[in-house]
Motif scaffolding. Structure first.
Motif, short mmCIF file in Angstrom:
data_model
loop_
_atom_site.label_atom_id
_atom_site.label_comp_id
_atom_site.label_asym_id
_atom_site.label_seq_id
_atom_site.Cartn_x
_atom_site.Cartn_y
_atom_site.Cartn_z
N ALA A 72 0.82 -1.21 0.00
CA ALA A 72 0.00 0.00 0.00
C ALA A 72 0.86 1.27 0.00
O ALA A 72 0.65 2.16 -0.83
N PRO A 73 1.85 1.39 0.88
CA PRO A 73 2.66 2.60 0.85
C PRO A 73 3.49 2.70 -0.44
O PRO A 73 3.76 3.80 -0.92
N SER A 75 2.51 1.71 -3.39
CA SER A 75 1.59 2.24 -4.38
C SER A 75 1.38 3.74 -4.17
O SER A 75 1.39 4.53 -5.12
N ARG A 76 1.23 4.10 -2.93
CA ARG A 76 0.99 5.50 -2.63
C ARG A 76 2.18 6.36 -3.07
O ARG A 76 2.01 7.48 -3.58
N GLU A 79 2.12 6.80 -6.75
CA GLU A 79 1.07 7.77 -7.07
C GLU A 79 1.54 9.20 -6.86
O GLU A 79 1.29 10.09 -7.66
N GLU A 80 2.24 9.37 -5.75
CA GLU A 80 2.69 10.73 -5.40
C GLU A 80 3.65 11.28 -6.44
O GLU A 80 3.54 12.43 -6.87
N ASP B 65 -6.37 8.11 1.50
CA ASP B 65 -4.97 7.70 1.48
C ASP B 65 -4.90 6.21 1.25
O ASP B 65 -5.31 5.42 2.09
N LEU B 66 -4.37 5.86 0.13
CA LEU B 66 -4.30 4.46 -0.26
C LEU B 66 -3.51 3.64 0.74
O LEU B 66 -3.70 2.43 0.89
N ALA B 67 -2.59 4.30 1.43
CA ALA B 67 -1.72 3.56 2.33
C ALA B 67 -2.36 3.35 3.71
O ALA B 67 -1.81 2.68 4.55
N ASP B 68 -3.51 3.94 3.92
CA ASP B 68 -4.18 3.76 5.19
C ASP B 68 -4.75 2.34 5.26
O ASP B 68 -5.43 1.90 4.35
N SER B 93 -5.42 9.50 -4.43
CA SER B 93 -5.59 9.87 -3.04
C SER B 93 -5.81 11.37 -2.92
O SER B 93 -5.11 12.16 -3.55
N ALA B 95 -5.66 12.90 0.02
CA ALA B 95 -4.90 13.39 1.17
C ALA B 95 -5.77 14.33 2.02
O ALA B 95 -5.27 15.29 2.59
#
Lengths: 331, 331
Positions: A72-73, A75-76, A79-80, B65-68, B93, B95
């Motif tokens: 998940a992080p 992917s995030r 994305e960022e 947030d995708l990482a949540d 996301s 955010a």
DNA sequence: GCCACTGTTGACAACGTTGTCCAGGCCCTA
DNA sequence: TAGGGCCTGGACAACGTTGTCAACAGTGGC
């Protein structure tokens, strides 16, 4: 757009110019066009735009499971970076199935993503050759591509595992079990390689029964851990090959009670690992950094870099928290 | 495709027919076409196809947030349903920034996604009106839309919080703190409403100092929890408004040692919550089910349903694990 | 008054695909 | 053998946008 042009009493191209902020339009004309756009609720059709321009400003991400706390992080982070470059991210989960990975990757290519970030499930990526030839930038993360050559970003799986196992050895353990993922998964075998390297370096023998690769479903892991702890030469410490294994191992160990404490080091960090008792010692990767690095390589390619395929290896970090520092049960 | 046609010595449309599996092509012709496709590494351009057909077979997901760990399974569930319907998922996301949510949603609309699943960050979604009018199916999840009417899938936030707080009251607590997210976030105020309802139902007074809404950054939460535990009338139990707050609260409580145990119930489940000591009692939502339900509503719309906007409320579940059953410290 | 120049605008083709429609060849039947 | 129907294949337009290029009006200089 035609309707907007008609309503504003201008030509098609003028509307296009306004929408895209191109110069050469009088303030008055622009005002009329904007008014028409607002009145009609017009929104540019990006499909047509893509068709004409050839760039989609989107990148694809194929990963194993979006819901996995490790990915998940990652992917995030991708994305960022994509957002920073004005691109959208399309992602899909392969569920560790090579065929599904292939389908997904090709579907993304058919949508003409500009680039692709892939966490491989399969071992053969020649199916991507035509796409690479057609100019789809591609970066592999976490595991290397199979039978083709492309940019790759990896953690130092073997090195990390070696450090973790060496850590257990340094605390006096001589019988250490390894429970990892299925052998066709690159990270699983690399981590196992690190385990063997550490054991070899300490001149410790390794029993077959101490090693278990296979699906990380809780039932299997549970059984394997129990087996290793009970056999004729039971292990005094465990190295868990990934976060799912670690979680299950922690459960099994806590069920056994603290009477005969077993040391544990896990690959990949866990949320709240510091709050368990004992807190779990882990070899941590930095998934966000993996994702960020991969995305940056990708956009370098998209910006025209034609360097030879690069391979970036990121270090792992041993985080001692308690479970990896337990001494072996007396025997 | 033109090249393929030339090479296979057939017309453009015949290639199209083969690619799409349409009937009316001799086996021999099909063979020649497939050969040419393979030789040229041809892949259909979906942008052009979309332009012609009007459907993109893709849906967009705007989340916080995708990482949540709460949203990841939700996203995965939406993806799974989309895949089942032959659609790809594009997600982004926000955010927790309303402006970014808007940009994202509109960018997705410009790409002509067939449908949109939105976890709102903002309180005003009128910007989507033209899109809705243009036929973009939209479903809101986790929080209701602002100032427009659309399908919505929610957890019973207030009910869940009420149950959690009532649970604490049932275990003898009379001074209970509530630490939640920022007040402009719907779920935060709903959960607070549930807290108040439970306190009211038990005819317990509520001090201002027992309630804290704001950013869920660890520093703030840490400070608020400490404050609530130390004032002139310290709380004996805490209700944590979401998983991030719970995690921080667990940390603060564990740092204080077990001398004066404080009861804790958290909204949203945590990985490994069962392994902490005491294990954490939570009000669990089912994020995967939220996602699945939302996606199913979405595809019903895409299949032509024109029913009035629906509102689905999913129940929460109290999972007693220990931390919520602690009795109040004697006083 | 004419020309060259600049700045604004619009007509048109093209991107790659698919839907529509028609042509031609085949086979079957009367 | 003629006529009809069926099957295969192809020509063409259209989807909504943007790049190219030319037309047009206005301006300034001679």
């Amino acid at each position: 757009m035609k309707d907007v042009a008609t309503r504003a009493g201008v030509g098609l191209k003028t509307v296009s110019r306004v929408v895209n902020g191109e110069p050469g339009v009088t303030a008055e004309t622009e005002r009329r066009v904007r008014e028409a756009i607002a009145a009609l609720g017009f929104r540019r059709n990006d499909s047509a735009r893509v068709l004409r321009k050839g760039r989609t400003s989107s990148v694809g991400l194929v990963l194993e499971d979006l819901a996995d706390p490790f990915y998940a992080p990652l992917s995030r982070a991708v994305e960022e970076v994509a957002r920073h470059h004005g691109a959208l991210l399309i992602n899909g989960s392969s569920a560790e199935d090579p065929e599904r990975e292939r389908e997904l990757a090709l579907a993304l290519c058919a949508r003409r993503v500009d680039g692709l970030v892939v966490i491989p499930a399969g071992a053969d990526h020649r199916y991507l050759e035509p796409e690479l030839a057609a100019g789809v930038a591609t970066v592999f993360v976490d595991r290397p591509p199979g039978l083709i050559s492309a940019d790759t970003v990896l953690s130092d799986h073997a090195g990390g595992a070696r450090e973790g196992v060496a850590h257990l050895i340094a605390h006096g353990h001589r019988r250490i079990g390894f429970v990892g993922d299925q052998p066709h998964i690159h990270t699983a075998t690399e981590r196992l390689r690190g385990y063997r390297a550490a054991m070899d370096a300490a001149a410790l023998p390794v029993h077959d029964g101490w090693i278990s690769l296979g699906p990380t479903a809780p039932e299997r892991v549970r059984g394997e851990v129990r087996r290793m702890l009970s056999g004729p030469s039971p292990v005094t410490a465990l190295f868990a090959g990934n976060n799912r294994v670690t979680a299950t191992a922690v459960r099994v160990l806590s069920e056994r009670g603290l009477s005969t404490a077993v040391a544990l080091v896990g690959f990949d960090d866990l949320e709240l690992a510091d709050l368990l008792s004992p807190a779990v010692t882990v070899i941590a990767q930095d998934p966000a950094r993996l994702g960020r690095t991969a995305a940056e390589l990708l956009f370098q390619r998209l910006d025209g870099s034609a360097a030879a395929p690069r391979r970036v290896e990121l270090p792992t970090r041993l985080i001692p928290r308690g479970s990896g520092e337990l001494p072996p049960a007396s025997d």
